[in-house]
Design a protein around this motif. Structure first.
Motif, PDB file in Angstrom:
ATOM      1  N   LEU A  93       0.851  -1.195   0.000  1.00 18.65           N
ATOM      2  CA  LEU A  93       0.000   0.000   0.000  1.00 18.65           C
ATOM      3  C   LEU A  93       0.886   1.244   0.000  1.00 18.65           C
ATOM      4  N   ILE A  94       0.282   2.377  -0.365  1.00 20.42           N
ATOM      5  CA  ILE A  94       1.011   3.640  -0.257  1.00 20.42           C
ATOM      6  C   ILE A  94       0.615   4.242   1.097  1.00 20.42           C
ATOM      7  N   ASN A 102      -5.909   4.391  -1.917  1.00 20.15           N
ATOM      8  CA  ASN A 102      -5.185   3.157  -2.238  1.00 20.15           C
ATOM      9  C   ASN A 102      -6.051   2.245  -3.095  1.00 20.15           C
ATOM     10  N   HIS A 105      -6.280   3.286  -6.655  1.00 19.78           N
ATOM     11  CA  HIS A 105      -5.114   2.945  -7.486  1.00 19.78           C
ATOM     12  C   HIS A 105      -5.382   1.717  -8.354  1.00 19.78           C
ATOM     13  N   ALA A 146      -3.371   4.786   5.210  1.00 20.21           N
ATOM     14  CA  ALA A 146      -3.159   3.334   5.144  1.00 20.21           C
ATOM     15  C   ALA A 146      -2.269   2.847   6.283  1.00 20.21           C
ATOM     16  N   ARG A 161      -8.131  -3.163  -3.538  1.00 19.62           N
ATOM     17  CA  ARG A 161      -7.442  -2.547  -4.687  1.00 19.62           C
ATOM     18  C   ARG A 161      -7.429  -3.511  -5.870  1.00 19.62           C
TER      19      ARG A 161
END
Ligand SMILES: Nc1ncnc2c1ncn2[C@@H]1O[C@H](COP(=O)(O)OP(=O)(O)OP(=O)(O)O)[C@@H](O)[C@H]1O
Length: 256
Positions: A93-94, A102, A105, A146, A161
């Motif tokens: 995750l970012i 996230n 994305h 996150a 995601r």
């Protein structure tokens, strides 16, 4: 029924000469929940990474929905990749982004590159991402960063995601290796139930034989880059387990 994925004579030799995959072939049919087991270094991650081209195969072909993934032009690769959702052991995750961002994305494969890089998503994508988060019980957490989540919650974002990609195939590389037994069960239940409900095909790498036996419709056992077992979980005898792990004690976790 046509296979959704065909692996033909796949070989991966890393630059240092390590043969991680050796002339591996198998088909995966729609709706299968395939679990790949094998000891550390058997080639499980390399196999998944070759399927979505995170790793380039040295020889052989990956054919997804009739198209050779490894010989496709970059535009086609983008189209193929967005139908293959990947769930990672360490979540990928970012950290600084919200849970919702996230998940969004996962829509990048469908978004104009400039808008995507600026984090601009349309209302439909946002609604879809929120609906996915509701499914995995994270709607209340959508604006949290996150890195404020627990491991199990992070993995549910990872799953969300992958689902935001609207995939046909889910690849999960040891999705529960970093989690405690209760979170592991929760994550495996989510992956399995979502695949059933959405009629997705899955290939899941696992270390734990008992978890594999609980969820898999088919088990592939790997050793030294080769498939040494491919069959229904009921065919996985103690003798075969010993062969796959080269030991009489396969790793276990408690997966009631
Ligand atoms: N980038 C790399 N360069 C060189 N060798 C690599 C690389 N990645 C993996 N390997 C080697 O390839 C072999 C297969 O590794 P791989 O990670 O695919 O196995 P695995 O079954 O997923 O193992 P684990 O369960 O520990 O993740 C191992 O010998 C590993 O050391």
């Amino acid at each position: 029924m046509e296979p959704v994925l065909k692996i033909e004579h796949l070989t991966k030799v890393y630059p240092d000469g390590t043969v991680a995959l050796s002339n591996t072939s198998f088909d995966v049919h729609p709706g299968e929940f395939v679990v790949v087991i094998g000891s550390s270094g058997a080639g499980k991650s390399t196999l998944l990474r070759c399927i979505n081209l995170l790793v380039e195969p040295t020889e052989g072909d990956v054919i997804f929905k009739g198209e050779k993934v490894n010989q496709s032009k970059s535009k086609q690769v983008k189209h193929i990749r967005r139908e293959i959702g990947m769930v990672f052991q360490n979540f990928n995750l970012i950290d600084r982004l919200s849970v919702l961002n996230n998940v969004l994305h996962g829509r990048l494969g469908y978004t104009n590159t400039i808008k995507g890089s600026l984090g601009i998503f349309n209302k439909k994508d946002i609604k879809e991402a929120e609906a996915i988060l509701e499914r995995v019980g994270l709607k209340q957490q959508k604006y949290k960063r996150a890195d404020e989540l627990s491991g199990g919650q992070m993995q549910r974002v990872g799953i969300s995601r992958a689902l935001a990609q609207m995939p046909r195939l889910i690849l999960a590389d040891e999705p529960i290796a970093s989690l405690d037994p209760a979170s592991s069960k929760n994550i495996m239940d989510h992956i399995y139930n979502i695949c059933q409900e959405d009629q997705l095909t899955a290939i899941v790498n696992l270390h734990q034989v008992d978890v594999a036996l609980k969820y898999a419709t088919r088990i592939i056992g790997m050793q030294h880059g080769q498939i040494i077992f491919d069959g229904h979980p009921s065919q996985l005898s103690d003798k075969v387990i010993d062969e796959i792990y080269d030991t009489k004690k396969p790793p276990l976790v408690n997966a009631q």
